[in-house]
Scaffold this active site. Sequence first.
Site, PDB file in Angstrom:
ATOM      1  N   GLU A 226     -20.085  39.329  -3.769  1.00 47.27           N
ATOM      2  CA  GLU A 226     -19.836  38.164  -4.529  1.00 47.27           C
ATOM      3  C   GLU A 226     -20.455  36.700  -4.009  1.00 47.27           C
ATOM      4  O   GLU A 226     -19.995  35.728  -4.385  1.00 47.27           O
ATOM      5  CB  GLU A 226     -18.373  37.940  -4.771  1.00 47.27           C
ATOM      6  CG  GLU A 226     -17.676  39.285  -5.116  1.00 47.27           C
ATOM      7  CD  GLU A 226     -15.928  38.885  -4.948  1.00 47.27           C
ATOM      8  OE1 GLU A 226     -15.407  39.342  -5.816  1.00 47.27           O
ATOM      9  OE2 GLU A 226     -15.618  38.500  -4.021  1.00 47.27           O
TER      10      GLU A 226
HETATM   11  C1  TNX Z   1     -12.811  41.212  -4.667  1.00 44.52           C
HETATM   12  S1  TNX Z   1     -13.642  43.423  -3.331  1.00 44.52           S
HETATM   13  C2  TNX Z   1     -13.224  40.684  -3.390  1.00 44.52           C
HETATM   14  C3  TNX Z   1     -12.300  40.037  -2.386  1.00 44.52           C
HETATM   15  C4  TNX Z   1     -10.904  39.791  -3.224  1.00 44.52           C
HETATM   16  C5  TNX Z   1     -10.691  41.023  -3.921  1.00 44.52           C
HETATM   17  C6  TNX Z   1      -9.121  40.740  -4.379  1.00 44.52           C
HETATM   18  C7  TNX Z   1     -14.738  42.235  -2.480  1.00 44.52           C
HETATM   19  C8  TNX Z   1     -15.674  42.688  -1.856  1.00 44.52           C
HETATM   20  N1  TNX Z   1     -14.676  41.014  -2.729  1.00 44.52           N
HETATM   21  O1  TNX Z   1     -12.910  38.802  -2.180  1.00 44.52           O
HETATM   22  O2  TNX Z   1      -9.734  39.491  -2.181  1.00 44.52           O
HETATM   23  O3  TNX Z   1     -11.665  41.081  -5.048  1.00 44.52           O
HETATM   24  O4  TNX Z   1      -8.924  42.314  -4.832  1.00 44.52           O
END
Ligand code: TNX
Length: 411
Positions: A226
């Site tokens: 992300e």
């Molecule tokens: C996505 S999954 C994220 C996290 C959040 C999560 C909450 C991922 C690699 N990144 O930063 O905590 O969703 O479900």
Amino acid sequence: KFDEVEAYELEIESDEVNIKAGTAEGIYRGIKTLEQLVVLSHLHANSNFLSLPGGEIEDHPSFEYRGAMLDVARHFFSVADVKRYIDLLSSYKINFLHFHLSDDQGWRIEIKSWPKLAEIGGQSEVGGGTGGFYTQEDFREIVQYAKDRFITIVPEIDLPGHTNAALASYAELNCNGKATELYTGIEVGFSTLCVDKEETYEFVEDVIREISEMSPGPYFHIGGDESHVTPEEDFNRFMDRTLEIVKKYDKIPMGWYELITADIPEETLLQYWAKSADFSKVIPKKSKILMSSASYNYLDMKYDSITPLGLHWAGYLPVKKAYDWDPRSLVPDLDADQIIGLEAPLWTETIEDFDDLALMAFPRIIGHAEIGWTPKKRRNWEDYSQRLSYHGSLLDHLEVKYYGAEEIDWK
Ligand code: TNX
């Protein structure tokens, strides 16, 4: 081979019990099986006399990586809490614990060459609590505690996004030279390291070096998820340099699947977190894969609409759904032999203490442990849900909370 290293035989006869294995690790796995039998037989006995079911078990794991992940960045968990989780994980033969040690809301590990990371970045968490961090002594203690239970710690420093806590601690890590504010919300994807500054790579190298020195395990997780405000070309350039640093300290790089766009070495382990709706879009072909699909593995997803904690962006995850699938065939476009195992992440935006953690992890992680240990052809829900129904009493006995889902006829 991993399955031989962890294999054991357990024989329960009328006058003796034997555990045989080729390694101390195998013996340990066998003792854990025996321990469950003893405790469950005792809790469900009709008299004070303890009797065990007789028979012979030949046992070995189906996957070499059977993991759990704990996000200590969104909410901090004490050394005592982590040890308690490790004890529970080890009783179900989980063999990796991945520690999400940094994120926008907190930096949780002392770095001697960059002390303000913990001193400043360690003081916040989601919701405005006081946060916390592990000293290097604490971290070594956790690593050793896990190792004694045949669990390998995988440290993660999430880069180059999810870095607000670091950016708030050191002004020089920001492109504009100004420190950000500490952050206590739950948005994702707004922070990034400054990929064109040399200080950034000094920081990355110091952090990777200090943590690697304390981590005997093979993997170093560099995050990569992300990073929405890092242009793709910058992301790839940053990761190419960071991957070199991981190699320099003799670790196998691990990352969330977004790392695929960088020039990854073949041994890289990518963590596949796509939800089912995205399976056809996300197909990392050139690496080992650890299965952590948000729709099947995420312990922070609510069980159902009345679960008091958790999120549901990847849907609800009831106990049956969390159990009844196969990592080797879940995503049709991945090759079965790319997949080295599964990991159940527990993100802690809504999880504040050990009871919260336990409620989300149990019983679903018990199913994940079995998926990792027992091949699909020898598993089915009817049989599993019957066996699981006894584990509520075991968790009660240990004063561990669990979700008393109605799918299970708890004994
Ligand atoms: C996505 S999954 C994220 C996290 C959040 C999560 C909450 C991922 C690699 N990144 O930063 O905590 O969703 O479900």
